[in-house]
Every structure is written in structure tokens, then in C-alpha cells.
Design a protein around this motif. Structure first.
Motif, PDB file in Angstrom:
ATOM      1  N   LEU A 426      -6.025  10.213  -1.783  1.00  0.00           N
ATOM      2  CA  LEU A 426      -5.953   9.038  -2.655  1.00  0.00           C
ATOM      3  C   LEU A 426      -5.781   7.751  -1.847  1.00  0.00           C
ATOM      4  CD1 LEU A 426      -5.689   7.701  -5.469  1.00  0.00           C
ATOM      5  CD2 LEU A 426      -3.214   8.128  -5.318  1.00  0.00           C
ATOM      6  N   LEU A 427      -4.889   7.775  -0.859  1.00  0.00           N
ATOM      7  CA  LEU A 427      -4.663   6.586  -0.046  1.00  0.00           C
ATOM      8  C   LEU A 427      -5.937   6.146   0.672  1.00  0.00           C
ATOM      9  CD1 LEU A 427      -1.129   7.392   1.445  1.00  0.00           C
ATOM     10  CD2 LEU A 427      -1.689   5.527  -0.139  1.00  0.00           C
ATOM     11  N   GLN A 428      -6.686   7.106   1.171  1.00  0.00           N
ATOM     12  CA  GLN A 428      -7.942   6.764   1.846  1.00  0.00           C
ATOM     13  C   GLN A 428      -8.977   6.231   0.858  1.00  0.00           C
ATOM     14  OE1 GLN A 428      -8.942   9.737   5.187  1.00  0.00           O
ATOM     15  NE2 GLN A 428      -7.330  10.781   4.028  1.00  0.00           N
ATOM     16  N   GLU A 429      -9.010   6.782  -0.344  1.00  0.00           N
ATOM     17  CA  GLU A 429      -9.927   6.286  -1.371  1.00  0.00           C
ATOM     18  C   GLU A 429      -9.570   4.858  -1.791  1.00  0.00           C
ATOM     19  OE1 GLU A 429     -12.697   7.775  -2.899  1.00  0.00           O
ATOM     20  OE2 GLU A 429     -12.505   9.136  -1.188  1.00  0.00           O
ATOM     21  N   LEU A 430      -8.272   4.511  -1.735  1.00  0.00           N
ATOM     22  CA  LEU A 430      -7.835   3.157  -2.083  1.00  0.00           C
ATOM     23  C   LEU A 430      -8.149   2.145  -0.980  1.00  0.00           C
ATOM     24  CD1 LEU A 430      -4.363   3.965  -3.708  1.00  0.00           C
ATOM     25  CD2 LEU A 430      -6.355   2.994  -4.895  1.00  0.00           C
ATOM     26  N   GLY A 431      -8.489   2.641   0.216  1.00  0.00           N
ATOM     27  CA  GLY A 431      -8.865   1.749   1.306  1.00  0.00           C
ATOM     28  C   GLY A 431      -7.943   1.771   2.509  1.00  0.00           C
ATOM     29  N   PHE A 432      -6.951   2.669   2.522  1.00  0.00           N
ATOM     30  CA  PHE A 432      -6.000   2.731   3.627  1.00  0.00           C
ATOM     31  C   PHE A 432      -6.503   3.702   4.698  1.00  0.00           C
ATOM     32  CE2 PHE A 432      -3.530   1.488  -0.076  1.00  0.00           C
ATOM     33  CZ  PHE A 432      -2.805   0.402   0.409  1.00  0.00           C
ATOM     34  N   PRO A 433      -6.690   3.243   5.934  1.00  0.00           N
ATOM     35  CA  PRO A 433      -7.146   4.129   7.010  1.00  0.00           C
ATOM     36  C   PRO A 433      -6.026   5.053   7.477  1.00  0.00           C
ATOM     37  CG  PRO A 433      -6.729   1.933   7.873  1.00  0.00           C
ATOM     38  CD  PRO A 433      -6.545   1.840   6.383  1.00  0.00           C
ATOM     39  N   GLN A 434      -6.373   6.045   8.261  1.00  0.00           N
ATOM     40  CA  GLN A 434      -5.392   7.039   8.713  1.00  0.00           C
ATOM     41  C   GLN A 434      -4.252   6.426   9.527  1.00  0.00           C
ATOM     42  OE1 GLN A 434      -5.012  10.157   7.994  1.00  0.00           O
ATOM     43  NE2 GLN A 434      -6.970  11.086   7.459  1.00  0.00           N
ATOM     44  N   ASP A 435      -4.528   5.348  10.256  1.00  0.00           N
ATOM     45  CA  ASP A 435      -3.477   4.765  11.096  1.00  0.00           C
ATOM     46  C   ASP A 435      -2.646   3.713  10.364  1.00  0.00           C
ATOM     47  OD1 ASP A 435      -5.413   2.855  10.871  1.00  0.00           O
ATOM     48  OD2 ASP A 435      -5.543   2.392  13.010  1.00  0.00           O
ATOM     49  N   LYS A 436      -2.905   3.509   9.087  1.00  0.00           N
ATOM     50  CA  LYS A 436      -2.145   2.522   8.322  1.00  0.00           C
ATOM     51  C   LYS A 436      -0.716   3.000   8.109  1.00  0.00           C
ATOM     52  CE  LYS A 436      -1.477  -1.174   5.854  1.00  0.00           C
ATOM     53  NZ  LYS A 436      -1.524  -2.502   6.474  1.00  0.00           N
ATOM     54  N   VAL A 437       0.258   2.118   8.381  1.00  0.00           N
ATOM     55  CA  VAL A 437       1.677   2.454   8.232  1.00  0.00           C
ATOM     56  C   VAL A 437       2.213   1.813   6.957  1.00  0.00           C
ATOM     57  CG1 VAL A 437       3.982   2.215   9.229  1.00  0.00           C
ATOM     58  CG2 VAL A 437       2.020   2.701  10.710  1.00  0.00           C
ATOM     59  N   LEU A 438       2.880   2.605   6.141  1.00  0.00           N
ATOM     60  CA  LEU A 438       3.484   2.140   4.890  1.00  0.00           C
ATOM     61  C   LEU A 438       5.000   2.149   5.009  1.00  0.00           C
ATOM     62  CD1 LEU A 438       1.332   4.304   2.443  1.00  0.00           C
ATOM     63  CD2 LEU A 438       0.875   1.945   3.160  1.00  0.00           C
ATOM     64  N   LYS A 439       5.645   1.198   4.366  1.00  0.00           N
ATOM     65  CA  LYS A 439       7.106   1.171   4.315  1.00  0.00           C
ATOM     66  C   LYS A 439       7.568   1.894   3.059  1.00  0.00           C
ATOM     67  CE  LYS A 439       7.277  -3.278   6.713  1.00  0.00           C
ATOM     68  NZ  LYS A 439       7.678  -4.702   6.654  1.00  0.00           N
ATOM     69  N   LEU A 440       8.535   2.777   3.215  1.00  0.00           N
ATOM     70  CA  LEU A 440       9.048   3.563   2.101  1.00  0.00           C
ATOM     71  C   LEU A 440      10.510   3.199   1.848  1.00  0.00           C
ATOM     72  CD1 LEU A 440       7.573   7.028   3.127  1.00  0.00           C
ATOM     73  CD2 LEU A 440       6.632   5.442   1.456  1.00  0.00           C
ATOM     74  N   ALA A 441      10.831   2.843   0.602  1.00  0.00           N
ATOM     75  CA  ALA A 441      12.211   2.441   0.293  1.00  0.00           C
ATOM     76  C   ALA A 441      12.530   2.739  -1.158  1.00  0.00           C
ATOM     77  CB  ALA A 441      12.401   0.957   0.567  1.00  0.00           C
ATOM     78  N   ARG A 442      13.745   3.232  -1.391  1.00  0.00           N
ATOM     79  CA  ARG A 442      14.236   3.374  -2.764  1.00  0.00           C
ATOM     80  C   ARG A 442      15.049   2.154  -3.152  1.00  0.00           C
ATOM     81  NH1 ARG A 442      15.622   9.573  -2.740  1.00  0.00           N
ATOM     82  NH2 ARG A 442      13.742  10.381  -3.729  1.00  0.00           N
ATOM     83  N   LYS A 443      15.677   1.553  -2.135  1.00  0.00           N
ATOM     84  CA  LYS A 443      16.472   0.343  -2.364  1.00  0.00           C
ATOM     85  C   LYS A 443      16.163  -0.684  -1.287  1.00  0.00           C
ATOM     86  CE  LYS A 443      20.518   2.313  -4.719  1.00  0.00           C
ATOM     87  NZ  LYS A 443      22.001   2.387  -4.718  1.00  0.00           N
ATOM     88  N   ILE A 444      16.240  -1.951  -1.662  1.00  0.00           N
ATOM     89  CA  ILE A 444      16.169  -3.060  -0.715  1.00  0.00           C
ATOM     90  C   ILE A 444      17.398  -3.914  -0.955  1.00  0.00           C
ATOM     91  CG2 ILE A 444      14.871  -5.100   0.028  1.00  0.00           C
ATOM     92  CD1 ILE A 444      12.332  -3.729  -0.946  1.00  0.00           C
ATOM     93  N   ASN A 445      18.198  -4.091   0.079  1.00  0.00           N
ATOM     94  CA  ASN A 445      19.470  -4.828  -0.066  1.00  0.00           C
ATOM     95  C   ASN A 445      20.327  -4.242  -1.184  1.00  0.00           C
ATOM     96  OD1 ASN A 445      18.685  -6.603   1.983  1.00  0.00           O
ATOM     97  ND2 ASN A 445      17.651  -7.950   0.533  1.00  0.00           N
ATOM     98  N   ASP A 446      20.358  -2.896  -1.234  1.00  0.00           N
ATOM     99  CA  ASP A 446      21.174  -2.151  -2.200  1.00  0.00           C
ATOM    100  C   ASP A 446      20.739  -2.329  -3.651  1.00  0.00           C
ATOM    101  OD1 ASP A 446      22.845  -0.962  -0.301  1.00  0.00           O
ATOM    102  OD2 ASP A 446      24.124  -2.737  -0.202  1.00  0.00           O
ATOM    103  N   VAL A 447      19.527  -2.791  -3.885  1.00  0.00           N
ATOM    104  CA  VAL A 447      19.005  -2.944  -5.245  1.00  0.00           C
ATOM    105  C   VAL A 447      17.822  -1.994  -5.416  1.00  0.00           C
ATOM    106  CG1 VAL A 447      17.993  -4.515  -6.942  1.00  0.00           C
ATOM    107  CG2 VAL A 447      19.725  -5.355  -5.322  1.00  0.00           C
TER     108      VAL A 447
END
Length: 466
Positions: A426-447
Motif C-alpha cells: 500500500l505504501l508503495q502504491e501511495l508513492g512512497f519508495p522503499q528507502d522512505k523513512v516514516l515517523k511513528l508516534a502515538r503521542k507528541i509532547n504527551d498528547v
């Protein structure tokens, strides 16, 4: 000669101060008779009582001026000549498929800037509203329980000017229209009995694209990208059970010109206008995609002893799997060609011509949430509590490893091979190449990085326009 003085407030209200003692003293060369002196003293007293003892101007219902350290009776608190913290509250109910959650936001308002989040109160209850589809009255108790939390969190003097909103997502989208309407009407009744500010549009089912835009607002607000005109925003990827969203602010005019017209929208927030590329792919959330890859059809139970057989499951695996209140029998397929290649082909077929590629995403920073996060935790790429980063190829490599090892051993989760393969494709179909780095977070600044904060901003902004 006396003059008229005017002050324009930050919200655009004009305050005419009239002829005061200060104006009368404008020229020291004027001779002032004794009777005039008495008049000036009286006028000064009236000016003090009018503009210092009582508030100088009224605020619209979405704006509050209070302080934590001074009482409401302190005359200095409302003086326009003294600084005071200005707070605004907003209450957002997130009515999801598995539970209902309340977010009570307290914002600090600053001159000519986007508001700052001062505090968030959060509570969740189960089950979700959709569980009461056949008996809507039973949902009242849970809604009232959460409203009690709001009453404890918002000062009583601000209850009737604090907006109260409920937005329902996947759980109610899947219900028949009449049942969903009855539930929402019951919530409106409870909201109408509450002391908070509730309008006709306070209770609704949230559109998938709005969900993506609100999540984009949340993320960019929390990282500070909406607090200045020269800040660079980030993109947002979210994957729920029934749908998946992508939202970003395109910098290349070609993206705007070549995208479907309903993918491009304009959003005004905090005195700035943002052009956004945003789309929600209904049916491509992880659970709905699983069903499609396994060969099932949404909302259609299998007949008799019929089974869903897939190469994306371990060859000796058989079990029951429930999706959208339908129970399916699922079974692994005896291995022929390597499992990963077989599963990959199934995923490609399920996604064929269903996703629009956006070339510009290669160059942009993106945050990813929900099942993107959960599956990265499953393969030990990120910490469950703190999050981290992941390259698209790490999903792909993990998918190959998990799928091809299923001949010898069961994976950590029976659907892990399928889920990882689906996410990577799916990520590749959306346009993201294999070397693309994504940030993963459940919270930002405790929110929490949910759509709730962004939707609250959007709703308050709509109040200001009306």
C-alpha cells in the motif's frame, strides 16, 4: 478641546471610550474653572467604574479570559490595562467502534498567535455507541458519565460557553442509517440537557476525509508547524480498521493540477489558509483489506461450511475470525510457490487500481499512526511506548521473513504475514519508495495524536466565523 478615544480588541470589537478626564487634560494651557474641576473628578470616577471595575468588552462564546491564580471577584483580572492569561475550553467526544472517549482541551490564547494547548483531560469507556443500536436509551448512562468528567474539568462559570461536540467514526458508519440516526438523536437529547454549549451540528458522523484533515491539524499543531507562516508542515498517514487516510500540504503545483478534484481542499486555520491533498480510502483499512485479500465480501457471511482459504496464512492454520459482526472460518493454503510471493500477488490484486499515487510524497516528511504503528511494534522496529522511525523496506523485509518462515513455525500473530505485506505494498502504491523513512508516534509532547484535537480547533474556528 476633548477628543474621542477608541480601542480595537483582538477579536475586532470596537470600544468607544468617549470624553473622559484624560481627554479634558489634553491641553495644559486651558484654564479650568472650579466647577469644571468637580466635573472632572466625577467623570474620572465614572470612567473607573465603567472600564476598570467591570469588564471592558464582551467576548464571543468561544473565547474566555480567566486566570488560575486570581478569583473572579478581583477587579484587576478584567482590566484591559493589565495582562491576564486567556483560556478557552473545548470538549470533543470520539465515538469509535470499540469505545467512546472524551477529550477536554484547555487552550492558552496568545496575542496574534495560534492557541497553545495548556492541558488535556481524557477518559474512555466501553463499549462503543454502536453496541446500543437496538436499544439507544442505554447509551445515555455512558454519555452522562463522561459529561461528569467535563463538569469537573471546566470551571462552572464557563460551562454555557464551552462547545460540546461528538463525532462518530467507523462504528456508526457501518450501521443501517435508521439505527445510527436514533443513536445520534439520543446523544443530542443528553447534550441538550447538559450545561455546555451545544448546537444542531454538535453531534454527527464524521466523514473519512475530515478525519484525515483533523489528524493532520493535530500533528502539525503539536509539532509547532501551525504557529508561524514560515513553518514547514508534515504529512499524515493513518490506518484504521475500515479506512485509511493520507493528508499533506502539496508544494508542487503539478500535484494540485493532476490530482482528482475531490482530493484537494482549502482549509483556513489560525489566520492562515492551507491547501491540502487529502483522501480517505474506504475499504482499505487493515481489517477490511484483510477480508478482501482473504477473498471475502464486506457484510456478506459465508454460506454453510464455506471457508476463506489464503496463502497469506500458515499452511496448517485454521480458525474463526470476526469482522464487522460477521464470523468467518479462515484457513491457510498448502504451500506451492514461496508463501511471500503468493501472498504478494493476492495483495496486489486486492489493491489493483484502487489507490492514487502522489509523486510529491517522496520528498516530504510524514508521520504514520494506528496500524502502521502497531505492526512496527510487532516486528520490534520501534518501542511500544516511545515510537520511533521506520523505512518502508523494513515492512517489506519483515513481511518476507514472517511469511516464508510460516512453513516451520507459527508467526507471533496469525495475520502478521498478510498485514505486513499489505502495508508495504500500500505504501508503495501511495508513492512512497522503499528507502522512505516514516515517523511513528502515538503521542507528541504527551498528547494523543488522534483527530480529536484538530477537530476541536476546526469546530471552534467555525464558531468564530458565525
Amino acid at each position: 478641546m476633548c477628543c474621542n478615544k477608541s480601542v480595537v480588541t483582538r477579536n475586532g470589537f470596537l470600544l468607544n471610550l468617549g470624553k473622559t478626564a484624560a481627554c479634558a487634560l489634553h491641553s495644559k494651557k486651558m484654564r479650568i474653572p472650579k466647577l469644571a474641576s468637580v466635573f472632572l473628578i466625577l467623570a474620572g470616577l465614572v470612567a473607573y467604574l465603567t472600564y476598570v471595575k467591570w469588564p471592558a468588552f464582551s467576548k464571543p462564546p468561544y473565547y474566555h479570559s480567566t486566570t488560575d491564580s486570581r478569583s473572579d471577584d478581583d477587579p484587576k483580572q478584567n482590566s484591559p490595562n493589565l495582562s491576564a492569561d486567556r483560556f478557552q475550553y473545548g470538549i470533543m467526544f470520539d465515538a469509535g467502534s470499540t469505545g467512546t472517549r472524551i477529550h477536554i482541551f484547555k487552550f492558552l490564547l496568545e496575542e496574534n498567535e495560534a492557541p497553545r494547548l495548556s492541558h488535556e483531560t481524557f477518559k474512555a469507556i466501553k463499549p462503543g455507541l454502536s453496541a446500543y443500536a437496538d436499544n439507544p436509551d442505554k447509551c445515555r448512562e455512558g454519555i452522562k458519565e463522561l459529561l461528569d468528567v467535563a463538569k469537573e474539568s471546566v470551571p462552572g462559570s464557563l460551562w454555557n460557553s464551552t462547545p460540546l461536540v461528538l463525532k462518530a467514526t467507523a462504528g456508526l458508519r457501518l450501521l443501517p442509517g435508521e439505527k445510527a440516526t436514533q443513536l445520534l438523536d439520543k446523544v443530542r437529547e443528553v447534550f441538550g440537557e447538559s450545561p455546555f454549549l451545544s448546537r444542531g451540528d454538535s453531534v454527527s458522523i464524521m466523514d473519512g476525509t475530515d478525519e484525515g484533515i483533523s489528524a493532520w491539524l493535530t500533528v502539525n499543531f503539536l509539532i509547532g508547524s501551525l504557529h508561524g507562516s514560515d513553518m514547514t508542515t508534515v504529512g499524515m498517514l493513518d490506518m484504521g480498521g475500515g479506512s485509511t487516510q493520507i493528508t499533506f500540504s502539496p508544494q508542487d503545483e503539478k500535484t494540485i493540477q493532476t490530482s482528482p478534484i475531490d482530493y484537494i481542499t482549502s482549509l483556513k486555520m489560525f489566520n492562515s489558509t492551507h491547501t491540502l491533498y487529502s483522501h480517505s480510502y474506504l475499504g482499505l483499512g487493515l481489517m477490511s483489506a484483510r477480508l478482501a485479500i482473504l477473498g471475502g465480501i464486506e457484510g456478506q457471511p459465508l454460506e454453510g461450511s464455506q471457508e476463506l482459504v489464503s496463502p497469506c496464512l500458515a499452511p496448517d492454520f485454521t480458525d474463526h475470525w470476526e469482522h464487522a459482526e460477521v464470523v468467518y472460518t479462515v484457513k491457510g493454503q498448502k504451500a506451492g510457490e514461496p508463501i511471500y510471493e503468493s501472498c504478494y500477488n493476492k495483495v496486489e490484486k486486492a489493491l489493483y487500481r484502487k489507490v492514487k499515487k502522489a509523486e510529491e510524497v517522496k520528498e516530504m516528511s510524514f508521520y504514520a499512526f494506528s496500524y502502521y504503528y502497531d505492526r512496527a511494534v510487532d516486528i520490534d522496529v520501534i518501542d511500544e511506548k516511545t515510537g520511533g522511525v521506520i523505512a518502508v523496506r523494513q515492512y517489506t523485509e519483515a513481511a518476507k521473513k514472517v511469511c516464508n518462515s510460516m512453513v516451520e513455525e507459527q508467526p507471533k500473530h496469525p495475520f502478521l504475514c498478510l498485514d505486513l505485506t499489505y502495508i508495504s505494498v500500500l505504501l508503495q502504491e501511495l508513492g512512497f519508495p522503499q528507502d522512505k523513512v516514516l515517523k511513528l508516534a502515538r503521542k507528541i509532547n504527551d498528547v494523543e495524536t488522534s483527530w480529536a484535537l484538530g477537530a476541536t480547533f476546526h469546530y471552534i474556528e467555525s464558531l468564530s466565523r458565525h
